[in-house]
Motif scaffolding. Structure first.
Motif, PDB file in Angstrom:
ATOM      1  N   GLY A 102       0.813  -1.208   0.000  1.00 18.58           N
ATOM      2  CA  GLY A 102       0.000   0.000   0.000  1.00 18.58           C
ATOM      3  C   GLY A 102       0.846   1.257   0.000  1.00 18.58           C
ATOM      4  N   VAL A 103       1.986   1.208   0.708  1.00 18.62           N
ATOM      5  CA  VAL A 103       2.910   2.345   0.718  1.00 18.62           C
ATOM      6  C   VAL A 103       3.537   2.518  -0.660  1.00 18.62           C
ATOM      7  CG1 VAL A 103       5.059   3.245   1.709  1.00 18.62           C
ATOM      8  CG2 VAL A 103       3.387   2.090   3.183  1.00 18.62           C
ATOM      9  N   PHE A 104       3.946   1.406  -1.262  1.00 22.10           N
ATOM     10  CA  PHE A 104       4.586   1.458  -2.577  1.00 22.10           C
ATOM     11  C   PHE A 104       3.632   1.934  -3.669  1.00 22.10           C
ATOM     12  CE2 PHE A 104       7.786  -2.079  -1.308  1.00 22.10           C
ATOM     13  CZ  PHE A 104       8.514  -1.137  -0.590  1.00 22.10           C
ATOM     14  N   GLU A 105       2.334   1.741  -3.477  1.00 17.62           N
ATOM     15  CA  GLU A 105       1.356   2.223  -4.454  1.00 17.62           C
ATOM     16  C   GLU A 105       1.357   3.746  -4.520  1.00 17.62           C
ATOM     17  OE1 GLU A 105      -2.357   0.597  -3.276  1.00 17.62           O
ATOM     18  OE2 GLU A 105      -2.001  -1.365  -4.186  1.00 17.62           O
ATOM     19  N   LYS A 106       1.671   4.367  -3.383  1.00  9.59           N
ATOM     20  CA  LYS A 106       1.675   5.836  -3.320  1.00  9.59           C
ATOM     21  C   LYS A 106       3.051   6.422  -3.606  1.00  9.59           C
ATOM     22  CE  LYS A 106      -2.033   5.741   0.106  1.00  9.59           C
ATOM     23  NZ  LYS A 106      -2.429   5.997   1.500  1.00  9.59           N
ATOM     24  N   LEU A 107       4.095   5.642  -3.313  1.00 12.99           N
ATOM     25  CA  LEU A 107       5.457   6.128  -3.486  1.00 12.99           C
ATOM     26  C   LEU A 107       6.351   4.979  -3.922  1.00 12.99           C
ATOM     27  CD1 LEU A 107       6.675   8.965  -3.068  1.00 12.99           C
ATOM     28  CD2 LEU A 107       7.397   8.235  -0.793  1.00 12.99           C
ATOM     29  N   PRO A 108       6.909   5.032  -5.130  1.00 12.93           N
ATOM     30  CA  PRO A 108       7.750   3.937  -5.627  1.00 12.93           C
ATOM     31  C   PRO A 108       8.907   3.633  -4.669  1.00 12.93           C
ATOM     32  CG  PRO A 108       7.262   5.485  -7.387  1.00 12.93           C
ATOM     33  CD  PRO A 108       6.773   6.110  -6.114  1.00 12.93           C
TER      34      PRO A 108
END
Length: 554
Positions: free
Chosen positions: A267-273
């Motif tokens: 979920g974090v990676f969805e917002k920030l690569p």
């Protein structure tokens, strides 16, 4: 050592702080709070209802429901009446529910929040007394609220002996028919007393109860120690409200399983690569603020203890969480040892990738073959009505866990796989899949992974991609996975090297029967599904399952 039994502790808590908030249950987005005094009195009334059914001390009473305040209270009521609880996974199919009820001989069942009614309706006939929790559920002969309105509190509360059976906990059945694990009051009380001391849990702590209560970890780490410490327990209304309810709780103690930790990360990676995030986190002030924002976004910024268990978690995942200020203590346990028995708590970064040290209520050692053996107050005495399985599981008083491990120089235990998970390739060489899977899981694109290859010249890996990569550029993903695969192969012995990595078409879940209710992969089911794909591999290092299907149809 003499331990206090659960109802004794509950009564002590009621005397100490009767009006303190205990159970927090969301219903239609409104929070309903039960105090310690109210929980005790409700349990007494429900216990009276059980006696009115004609049940006797020692009779088994099942609980089939999602986590909720009533689950806790029903459990206490069963103890007060001197009966034995039989938790059933709310995701269980009709066959499993029927097997557990029949094997345990349960004469009554509490039925509550369920995603599907059909399995319970098909398995629970009129011959078993059904009591409905106050939520939409299947048709039952008795209603929870009627018992609370009409029953007097039970005054003759059962005082159990340590050796008495408290609960029958059925294994999730990843390899066959579930077995009933006999958990005594001694077993349960020992882990509760041990964990409140080792975790230093106090009455100002908060915990979210959302992992299935039918699994011993939730009862042995959250329900039990939380009650023994006088902590506040919160519940989740539904999957859709999980994050909202988690943020409302602001837990100080947060335990999860590897798949959910991975989902939070995704979920974090969805917002920030990942690469951009890594750079930002290294900038002193910005990094600290960003890490705090991420923790707040998940809802775990108030936690002082983070844990992971039930299945192996990759070292790379633990290291990534460290970068955002979340020190996850990995733990290990089994139903047969009443949940958590070994953990990296207090958290020690030098022990990342291990399960740490044994808890005070057990002793552990390795057999000559490397199998982890365990004994102590937390270890069960046998399987219900299954003496042969019991005899096979013990050796000179030590329980044979089936987990293969090693002891590192710092005294930590490290799991390197299951004794029976090792498979033999056509070269006659044995391969342990777990360490290889952990290495592959270092790639954040991989959410689920399974290494297989019995009878093949070389093993192969099947992976499920992280949800945010659905529809992403296949060439970029293939490049990333190939790089990971080449790096992993470089560190493996020749007979362990992977022929290829196959990207699965669908995620593995409890619903499609590829995961157990505790989110462990069912290897036999996966091997059966992917056997043909594995045999029909095309000449690529990384390819998608549907590439094989497409080539067959042309």
């Amino acid at each position: 050592m003499k331990y206090r039994h659960p109802i004794q502790v509950l009564a002590e808590r009621v005397k100490q702080h009767p009006d303190k908030d205990f159970l927090h249950q969301p219903i239609n987005r409104q929070w309903h709070v039960t105090s310690w005094q109210q929980a005790f009195e409700k349990a007494q009334k429900i216990a009276t209802g059980l006696n009115a059914l004609g049940l006797q001390k020692g009779d088994r009473v099942a609980i089939l429901s999602k986590n909720c305040a009533e689950w806790f209270i029903a459990d206490y009521a069963i103890m007060m009446a001197g009966m034995v609880s039989v938790p059933i996974y709310y995701t269980a199919n009709q066959k499993t529910i029927a097997q557990v009820v029949e094997n345990s001989g349960a004469k009554a069942v509490f039925v509550g929040k369920l995603d599907e009614f059909a399995p319970a309706e098909g398995a629970l006939g009129d011959e078993i007394q059904k009591v409905a929790f106050p939520y939409p559920t299947i048709a039952c002969q008795h209603q929870w609220n009627d018992w609370l309105d009409n029953n007097d509190p039970l005054s003759d509360i059962h005082e159990p002996k340590p050796e008495e059976t408290m609960t029958l906990v059925y294994t999730s059945g990843s390899t066959g028919i579930p077995k009933g694990v006999v958990i005594s009051y001694l077993n349960y009380s020992s882990v509760c007393e041990t964990h409140i001391q080792s975790f230093e849990i106090a009455n100002n702590d908060r915990a979210l109860s959302y992992l299935p209560l039918a699994h011993i970890t939730e009862r042995g780490v959250i329900q039990g120690p939380g009650m023994y410490a006088g902590a506040s327990i919160y519940f989740v209304e539904s999957l859709d409200t999980f994050l909202e309810d988690l943020k409302h709780c602001q837990p100080t103690l947060f335990i999860s399983v590897p798949r959910l930790w991975t989902k939070f990360q995704t979920g974090v990676f969805e917002k920030l690569p990942p690469k951009k995030l890594e750079k930002l986190l290294k900038i002193p002030l910005i990094g600290r603020l960003l890490a705090k924002k991420i923790r707040q976004g998940i809802g775990i910024d108030s936690a002082r203890i983070y844990g992971s268990g039930s299945a192996p978690i990759s070292k790379s995942t633990l290291e990534w969480y460290q970068t955002i200020g979340v020190d996850i203590a990995e733990g290990w346990g089994m139903t047969e040892v009443t949940g958590l028995a070994c953990s990296n708590f207090p958290f020690n970064p030098e022990r990342i990738g291990t399960i740490g040290l044994p808890c005070a209520c057990v002793e552990m050692k390795l057999s000559p073959e490397g199998e982890i053996l365990i004994r102590g107050d937390a270890v069960f005495e046998g399987y219900y009505q299954n003496q042969s399985a019991t005899d096979e599981s013990f050796q000179d008083g030590w329980f044979k866990t089936g987990d293969k491990g090693e002891i590192l120089a710092n005294g930590s235990y490290q799991i390197i796989g299951r004794m029976k998970e090792e498979f033999k390739t056509s070269k006659g060489k044995y391969v342990a899949p777990a360490p290889i899977e952990s290495m592959l899981a270092a790639n954040p694109a991989i959410e689920q992974i399974c290494v297989m290859g019995a009878g093949r010249k070389q093993p192969v890996a099947v992976a499920v991609l992280a949800a945010h990569l659905l529809g992403a550029d296949k060439d970029q993903i293939r490049k990333s996975l190939r790089k990971t695969l080449e790096k992993v192969n470089a560190d493996l012995e020749s007979h362990q090297k992977l022929d290829c990595l196959i990207v699965a078409d669908e995620a593995w879940s409890v619903e499609n029967d590829f995961l157990t209710p505790t989110l462990k992969i069912r290897r036999s089911m996966l091997e059966k599904k992917y056997n043909k794909v594995v045999q029909d591999t095309i000449n690529e290092l990384v390819f998608w399952e549907n590439d094989v299907t497409a080539s067959e149809s042309t």
